[in-house]
Design an enzyme around this catalytic site. Structure first.
Site, PDB file in Angstrom:
ATOM      1  CG  MET A   1      -1.855   1.147   1.336  1.00  0.00           C
ATOM      2  SD  MET A   1      -3.192   0.866   2.537  1.00  0.00           S
ATOM      3  CE  MET A   1      -2.281   0.512   4.023  1.00  0.00           C
TER       4      MET A   1
ATOM      5  CE1 TYR B   1       1.399  -0.502  12.256  1.00  0.00           C
ATOM      6  CE2 TYR B   1       3.502  -0.476  11.099  1.00  0.00           C
ATOM      7  CZ  TYR B   1       2.580  -1.123  11.893  1.00  0.00           C
ATOM      8  OH  TYR B   1       2.851  -2.395  12.331  1.00  0.00           O
ATOM      9  CD  GLU B   2      -1.912   0.856   7.404  1.00  0.00           C
ATOM     10  OE1 GLU B   2      -2.793   1.504   6.799  1.00  0.00           O
ATOM     11  OE2 GLU B   2      -0.919   0.394   6.833  1.00  0.00           O
ATOM     12  N   GLY B   3      -2.986   5.365  10.043  1.00  0.00           N
ATOM     13  CA  GLY B   3      -3.785   6.406  10.679  1.00  0.00           C
ATOM     14  C   GLY B   3      -3.453   6.466  12.146  1.00  0.00           C
TER      15      GLY B   3
END
Length: 589
Positions: free
Chosen positions: A160, A441-443
């Site tokens: 991603m 990470y990932e928001g």
């Protein structure tokens, strides 16, 4: 050494998160408890016997970059090969492309075990699974036919690609560009950073999902498109062709998860003399890439939450084992000769019980989120809408609370080890180092809190969250009327926590309705912890009602830790003004 807690995982899946009732109702077709137990048992064996022994090698050796080629630690490539041969990557993948289509609940339970054994290993397949979901929902039939089967099997891995040097969480600032080539393909140019497993030696091809802007794209997030960019181009027969114009220019030297390559990726720079421009294919519609990517990101957020649970479980196991071996001082509860094992000291017991309780709460919340995802897929109409709302409500809790717990529990694990916890040889410090990335990470967890308050509390006209609170209150009432011994003041503590939760929820909902956004955001982070602790207390109680051997831990949490909810409520309701006043001093002129 980590040992997968298969029985505890199975119990939480079935009796706390709802898998047993779903199986009994036929929600998962012919899936039975025997198959669930078999899958969990074998996953636990693989995690314990195959993955865990390579953890220390991975942490000490790390991934190595040389001449744009990344080599993973000794034994890791072979480990991955055994893992995909076992069918683990395909566990919850679509049947049409070779997946087993098992429930998400079972997939995240297995994921917990991979990450407990070695988080740097477990994170790689997580992104592949997310790529599978994004392609399955949004890609053209041609792209699906060419890429999905090999991604589902794990023969190829996915990534991603969002973040850029000037654009972290603010995707509106993305600069990577995509130029139409006139033949249905695009040429991608730009730099992406912090790309997990962007380059490695596990698979012979890597499928990158890349956010970029078309030449005439609107400004901001409305102008972002999603593209599939393979490391090697793929022929119509599935064979690998020429190397694409994408490469890894650097590896980050990180605090933890050393074996996981965190890459800087360069697109369109004329790698190895290629015509400049990485060849890519559009996924979904032009300028609608963020919606496509969020399919992958929502999957990833739950999976990252499982990393928090996983590290907490590993840290708890390690601390309990050490506390039973390490001898220090005298203790009234120890009747043996010489110094007592430190597990006899009340302060050590408090730390260990806090670790156990928080780990079990985070597991229950995350599994309940996966349960909601499963039922949203397995039901229809209004019922499916209800479960989609539930999954949306629980996703920020699963991601943020669980990863905060991972750090908190790993830190307590270092404390239990004392001075030896600060020394690398015990492994306690390594878990703490690994855990620290997950809240970022990932928001970031602050973004998860904003999402919860601004987007998830309004679900169902603002009433879905109150229906959830009512369900938790039903558990508290069941404790009160159970007549089981040992619960102490658990029911009263749960009632108070849920009352505080209701007050805080309605307060934030009113702020949002009145347009007082800044005040609502000031309470977002304490609110996320508040709702997670209150729900977690109820989940511990649900477990204890089924298995009376769990009552003692439930009571410990209710009478020692659940009181934090009241203080959090006060922060939500009364903290905004002081935060704003003090915050002004932090802003430079």
């Amino acid at each position: 050494m980590y040992r997968a807690p298969v029985e505890d995982i199975a119990f939480t899946l079935k009796h706390v998160a709802g898998m047993k009732s779903a199986i009994d109702a036929g929600a998962f077709g012919d899936l039975g408890e025997d198959l669930v137990d078999a899958v969990l048992g074998e996953a636990g064996r693989f995690a314990t016997e195959e993955v865990a022994p390579l953890y220390k090698i991975g942490d000490e050796h790390g991934a190595v970059l040389k001449d744009a080629v990344v080599t993973t630690p000794p034994g890791w490539k072979e480990l991955y090969r055994r893992w995909i041969e076992g069918g683990w990557n395909a566990l919850s993948g679509p049947e049409e492309y070779g997946g087993q289509a098992l429930p998400a609940m079972l997939g995240v339970a297995a994921l917990e075990m991979w990450n407990s054994a070695a988080m740097a290993f477990g994170i790689g397949p997580t992104l592949t699974m997310g790529a599978v979901e994004a392609l399955d929902k949004h890609a053209s039939e041609g792209l699906k036919a060419k890429y999905l089967a090999k991604l589902v099997s794990g023969e190829w891995m996915g990534t991603m690609n969002l973040t850029e040097p000037q654009a972290g969480s603010d995707l509106a600032a993305l600069r990577s560009r995509a130029e139409p080539a006139g033949d249905g393909t695009y040429r991608i140019f730009g730099q992406k950073i912090f790309i997990t497993y962007g380059e490695h030696d596990f698979t012979d091809n890597i499928v990158h999902l890349v956010l970029a802007r078309l030449p005439d794209a609107p400004a901001g997030t409305r102008g972002i498109s999603l593209f599939l960019v393979p490391k090697f181009l793929v022929g119509d027969d599935g064979s690998l062709g020429a190397r694409n114009d994408v490469f890894c220019s650097g590896l980050e030297h990180k605090l933890g998860i050393h074996a996981s390559p965190t890459c800087t990726m360069i697109y369109g720079d004329g790698f190895q003399g290629a015509q400049p421009g990485a060849i890519g294919w559009l996924i979904g519609e032009e300028n609608k890439g963020l919606a496509c990517m969020f399919t992958m990101m929502n999957n990833a957020r739950l999976c990252v939450g499982m990393q928090g649970v996983a590290v907490a479980e590993a840290a708890t196991q390690k601390a309990i084992a050490y506390a039973n071996e390490r001898r220090q001082g005298k203790a009234a509860s120890f009747g043996g000769a010489g110094m007592a094992p430190i597990v006899h000291h009340p302060d050590v017991q408090r730390n260990l019980l806090t670790m156990k309780a928080l780990t079990q709460i985070a597991r229950a919340i995350s599994y309940s989120c996966a349960h909601a995802i499963d039922l949203a897929r397995a039901t229809s109409d209004d019922e499916a809408a209800h479960w989609r709302d539930r999954a949306n409500l629980l996703t920020p809790l699963a991601k943020a609370f669980s990863t905060d717990v991972g750090v908190e529990v790993a830190s307590l694990g270092v404390q239990v080890h004392g001075g030896m916890g600060f020394i690398e040889e015990t492994g306690a410090a390594a878990l703490y180092r690994d855990a620290r990335i997950a809240p970022i990470y990932e928001g970031t967890n602050g973004i998860q809190a904003i999402d919860l308050v601004m987007r998830k509390l309004p679900l169902g006209g603002g009433e879905h969250v109150h229906g959830y609170i009512d369900e938790l209150a039903g558990i508290a009432n069941a404790v009160r009327t159970s007549n089981l011994e040992g619960f102490g003041r658990t029911a009263d503590a749960l009632d108070q926590a849920l009352s505080d939760l209701t007050q805080a929820t309605r307060f934030l909902q009113k702020l949002s309705a009145d347009g007082r956004t800044e005040e609502a955001l000031a309470g977002a982070t304490p609110y996320l912890r508040l709702i997670s602790l209150a729900a977690g207390g109820a989940y511990l109680a649900r477990a204890a009602l089924v298995d009376q051997g769990r009552i003692a831990l439930c009571r410990f949490f209710a009478e020692n830790l659940l009181g934090e909810v009241s203080a959090l409520k006060e922060r939500v309701i009364g903290g905004a003004e002081s935060l704003a006043a003090a915050g002004k001093a932090l802003i430079s002129a």
